[in-house]
Scaffold this motif. Structure first.
Motif, mmCIF file in Angstrom:
data_model
loop_
_atom_site.group_PDB
_atom_site.id
_atom_site.type_symbol
_atom_site.label_atom_id
_atom_site.label_comp_id
_atom_site.label_asym_id
_atom_site.label_seq_id
_atom_site.Cartn_x
_atom_site.Cartn_y
_atom_site.Cartn_z
ATOM 1 N N ILE A 3 -59.733 -39.248 -20.654
ATOM 2 C CA ILE A 3 -61.150 -39.606 -20.738
ATOM 3 C C ILE A 3 -62.008 -38.562 -20.030
ATOM 4 C CG2 ILE A 3 -62.882 -41.289 -19.970
ATOM 5 C CD1 ILE A 3 -60.746 -43.445 -20.245
ATOM 6 N N VAL A 4 -63.113 -38.200 -20.670
ATOM 7 C CA VAL A 4 -64.196 -37.505 -19.984
ATOM 8 C C VAL A 4 -65.238 -38.562 -19.636
ATOM 9 C CG1 VAL A 4 -66.056 -35.824 -20.148
ATOM 10 C CG2 VAL A 4 -63.838 -35.317 -21.172
ATOM 11 N N VAL A 15 -68.144 -48.293 -13.271
ATOM 12 C CA VAL A 15 -67.439 -47.995 -14.520
ATOM 13 C C VAL A 15 -66.381 -46.924 -14.280
ATOM 14 C CG1 VAL A 15 -67.700 -47.256 -16.907
ATOM 15 C CG2 VAL A 15 -69.518 -48.593 -15.813
ATOM 16 N N LEU A 16 -66.750 -45.866 -13.555
ATOM 17 C CA LEU A 16 -65.788 -44.816 -13.228
ATOM 18 C C LEU A 16 -64.622 -45.398 -12.433
ATOM 19 C CD1 LEU A 16 -64.865 -41.871 -13.055
ATOM 20 C CD2 LEU A 16 -66.418 -41.580 -11.091
ATOM 21 N N GLU A 17 -64.934 -46.228 -11.452
ATOM 22 C CA GLU A 17 -63.877 -46.839 -10.641
ATOM 23 C C GLU A 17 -62.955 -47.707 -11.498
ATOM 24 O OE1 GLU A 17 -65.805 -47.421 -6.243
ATOM 25 O OE2 GLU A 17 -66.585 -48.716 -7.827
ATOM 26 N N ALA A 18 -63.525 -48.430 -12.456
ATOM 27 C CA ALA A 18 -62.723 -49.305 -13.314
ATOM 28 C C ALA A 18 -61.796 -48.503 -14.215
ATOM 29 C CB ALA A 18 -63.639 -50.193 -14.155
ATOM 30 N N LEU A 19 -62.278 -47.376 -14.731
ATOM 31 C CA LEU A 19 -61.444 -46.548 -15.603
ATOM 32 C C LEU A 19 -60.251 -45.971 -14.831
ATOM 33 C CD1 LEU A 19 -64.240 -44.638 -17.567
ATOM 34 C CD2 LEU A 19 -62.758 -46.456 -18.444
ATOM 35 N N VAL A 20 -60.526 -45.495 -13.624
ATOM 36 C CA VAL A 20 -59.446 -44.969 -12.790
ATOM 37 C C VAL A 20 -58.481 -46.090 -12.416
ATOM 38 C CG1 VAL A 20 -58.903 -43.902 -10.564
ATOM 39 C CG2 VAL A 20 -60.836 -43.051 -11.914
ATOM 40 N N GLY A 21 -59.037 -47.247 -12.046
ATOM 41 C CA GLY A 21 -58.214 -48.386 -11.661
ATOM 42 C C GLY A 21 -57.334 -48.909 -12.788
ATOM 43 N N ALA A 22 -57.799 -48.728 -14.034
ATOM 44 C CA ALA A 22 -57.028 -49.194 -15.189
ATOM 45 C C ALA A 22 -55.923 -48.212 -15.580
ATOM 46 C CB ALA A 22 -57.962 -49.429 -16.373
ATOM 47 N N GLY A 23 -55.847 -47.081 -14.882
ATOM 48 C CA GLY A 23 -54.769 -46.138 -15.119
ATOM 49 C C GLY A 23 -55.069 -45.044 -16.116
ATOM 50 N N HIS A 24 -56.315 -44.942 -16.558
ATOM 51 C CA HIS A 24 -56.676 -43.866 -17.484
ATOM 52 C C HIS A 24 -56.737 -42.527 -16.737
ATOM 53 C CE1 HIS A 24 -57.450 -46.567 -20.814
ATOM 54 N NE2 HIS A 24 -58.179 -47.325 -20.009
ATOM 55 N N GLU A 25 -56.500 -41.463 -17.466
ATOM 56 C CA GLU A 25 -56.573 -40.121 -16.889
ATOM 57 C C GLU A 25 -57.982 -39.564 -17.117
ATOM 58 O OE1 GLU A 25 -54.650 -35.620 -17.380
ATOM 59 O OE2 GLU A 25 -53.991 -37.242 -18.706
ATOM 60 N N VAL A 26 -58.770 -39.520 -16.064
ATOM 61 C CA VAL A 26 -60.122 -38.962 -16.173
ATOM 62 C C VAL A 26 -60.011 -37.450 -15.962
ATOM 63 C CG1 VAL A 26 -62.474 -38.993 -15.274
ATOM 64 C CG2 VAL A 26 -61.143 -41.118 -15.364
ATOM 65 N N VAL A 27 -60.079 -36.694 -17.063
ATOM 66 C CA VAL A 27 -59.813 -35.253 -16.998
ATOM 67 C C VAL A 27 -61.008 -34.467 -16.468
ATOM 68 C CG1 VAL A 27 -58.027 -35.289 -18.758
ATOM 69 C CG2 VAL A 27 -60.413 -34.996 -19.459
ATOM 70 N N ALA A 28 -62.203 -35.039 -16.552
ATOM 71 C CA ALA A 28 -63.398 -34.399 -15.988
ATOM 72 C C ALA A 28 -64.511 -35.422 -15.896
ATOM 73 C CB ALA A 28 -63.848 -33.215 -16.834
ATOM 74 N N VAL A 29 -65.384 -35.214 -14.931
ATOM 75 C CA VAL A 29 -66.579 -36.042 -14.767
ATOM 76 C C VAL A 29 -67.804 -35.144 -14.894
ATOM 77 C CG1 VAL A 29 -67.911 -37.465 -13.160
ATOM 78 C CG2 VAL A 29 -65.429 -37.734 -13.302
ATOM 79 N N ASP A 80 -59.282 -37.841 -25.376
ATOM 80 C CA ASP A 80 -59.184 -38.875 -26.400
ATOM 81 C C ASP A 80 -60.552 -39.503 -26.658
ATOM 82 O OD1 ASP A 80 -56.329 -38.773 -26.789
ATOM 83 O OD2 ASP A 80 -56.132 -39.725 -24.826
ATOM 84 N N VAL A 81 -61.344 -39.647 -25.606
ATOM 85 C CA VAL A 81 -62.645 -40.291 -25.729
ATOM 86 C C VAL A 81 -63.520 -39.866 -24.556
ATOM 87 C CG1 VAL A 81 -61.998 -42.374 -24.438
ATOM 88 C CG2 VAL A 81 -63.774 -42.526 -26.201
ATOM 89 N N ALA A 82 -64.833 -39.867 -24.767
ATOM 90 C CA ALA A 82 -65.784 -39.702 -23.662
ATOM 91 C C ALA A 82 -66.491 -41.037 -23.448
ATOM 92 C CB ALA A 82 -66.803 -38.610 -23.970
ATOM 93 N N VAL A 83 -66.605 -41.442 -22.200
ATOM 94 C CA VAL A 83 -67.338 -42.658 -21.835
ATOM 95 C C VAL A 83 -68.635 -42.227 -21.155
ATOM 96 C CG1 VAL A 83 -67.338 -44.734 -20.402
ATOM 97 C CG2 VAL A 83 -65.253 -44.044 -21.622
ATOM 98 N N LEU A 180 -61.367 -50.069 -24.555
ATOM 99 C CA LEU A 180 -60.385 -48.990 -24.657
ATOM 100 C C LEU A 180 -58.979 -49.543 -24.907
ATOM 101 C CD1 LEU A 180 -61.602 -46.605 -21.813
ATOM 102 C CD2 LEU A 180 -61.901 -46.310 -24.279
ATOM 103 N N THR A 181 -58.703 -50.726 -24.385
ATOM 104 C CA THR A 181 -57.388 -51.343 -24.577
ATOM 105 C C THR A 181 -57.142 -51.667 -26.052
ATOM 106 O OG1 THR A 181 -57.461 -52.293 -22.362
ATOM 107 C CG2 THR A 181 -55.935 -53.302 -23.913
ATOM 108 N N SER A 182 -58.205 -52.031 -26.768
ATOM 109 C CA SER A 182 -58.056 -52.440 -28.175
ATOM 110 C C SER A 182 -58.891 -51.575 -29.115
ATOM 111 C CB SER A 182 -58.441 -53.916 -28.324
ATOM 112 O OG SER A 182 -59.742 -54.145 -27.803
#
Length: 301
Positions: A3-4, A15-29, A80-83, A180-182
């Motif tokens: 995720i970007v 939102v950023l904290e939730a994405l990291v907490g869910a185990g997604h790879e945040v490749v850049a902010v 894969d996706v930008a949020v 993102l899960t579905s």
């Protein structure tokens, strides 16, 4: 997913904290560049920039994404996706198309109502009974893309923009993780052209209270502009922000204190002022405010 994340203000941080907490790879902010702030005008990173640095993430803050070099740097992330959550820059088509699943925006309204910059302020100022968050597939238009997921919530009777902001931020964080899960199962729902409204950025010129308006409109203005920029009036020649209120019983001359506890009559009906702030002072609940600045019954605001 790779995720970007693109966001700037405090609203975007959960939102950023939730994405990291869910185990997604945040490749850049991506965030807005640091801005001068405080008395010393020292450059201060945005809330998202600060949180991303704390989390050890790669932070980028280009002034624009229109240049080919910036677009190439973005594409090379192979996301894969930008949020995108209140980022603050227009995304060119090349950016929108670079991630495999495109760019998803978290918007704090029930689209197509309140497209644009200030949806939370405008929903309360307009007296809306409901609002919510939408996960939207971004396209070139302003908040015009199809909606993948929407969640609704009632606007509470005494809720301010600041309070609703925090609730919708948390809702948005949960909604994007769910989306993102579905993602492959969600069906884009094109927005209707009926019911489109635009949430223009709040102008400070809107903030002066017109006591001749109906009490409901005064209450909506006060709560909708709290905490920023803050609806205001003059009391005994001093400018005072009013940061919380509720509807009250009674009728009298517009803008006149109906008791010693800051119940104020409007064009029709009345409002009880709950929290105020004098220039150069901190915000105070009404009982504390009145100890240092009495406003007797009959005072014209």
């Amino acid at each position: 997913m790779k995720i970007v994340f693109m966001g700037t203000p405090e609203f975007s941080v959960p939102v950023l904290e939730a994405l990291v907490g869910a185990g997604h790879e945040v490749v850049a902010v991506y965030s807005q560049p640091p801005r001068p702030a405080g008395r010393g005008k020292k450059e201060r990173p945005s809330p998202v920039h600060a949180k991303a640095s704390e989390l050890g993430l790669d932070v980028r803050h280009p002034v624009s994404l229109k240049e080919a070099a910036a677009q190439a740097d973005f594409a090379e992330l192979n996301a894969d996706v930008a949020v995108v959550v209140a980022y603050g820059l227009i995304l060119p088509q090349a950016i929108l198309e670079a991630p495999v699943h495109g760019c998803l925006n978290i918007h704090a309204s029930l689209l197509p109502r309140w497209r644009g910059a200030a949806p939370i302020h405008r929903a309360i100022m307009a007296g809306d009974a409901q609002t919510g968050v939408c996960i939207m597939q971004m396209e070139a238009g302003l908040d015009t893309g199809p909606v993948l997921l929407r969640e609704e919530t009632a606007i509470l009777a005494e809720e301010t923009t600041g309070q609703l902001h925090d609730r919708l931020s948390a809702m948005g964080a949960g909604a994007i993780v769910k989306a993102l899960t579905s993602l492959n199962d969600l069906k884009p729902d094109p927005q209707s052209e009926n019911g489109v409204t635009y949430a223009a950025k709040v102008d400070k010129a809107e903030a002066r209270i017109d006591w001749s308006a109906p009490a409901q409109e005064v209450d909506h203005l006060i709560r909708g502009l709290s905490p920023f920029p803050g609806a205001w009036c003059e009391i005994e020649g001093q400018r005072v922000k009013v940061l919380a209120s509720r509807l009250a019983d009674g009728q009298g001359d517009a803008g006149v204190a109906m008791d010693d506890a800051l119940k104020v009559s409007c064009g029709s009906g009345a409002v009880q002022l709950l929290r105020l702030q004098r220039a150069g002072k901190g915000a105070q609940d009404t009982d504390v405010f009145l100890r240092g600045f009495p406003v007797p019954k009959g005072t014209q605001l």
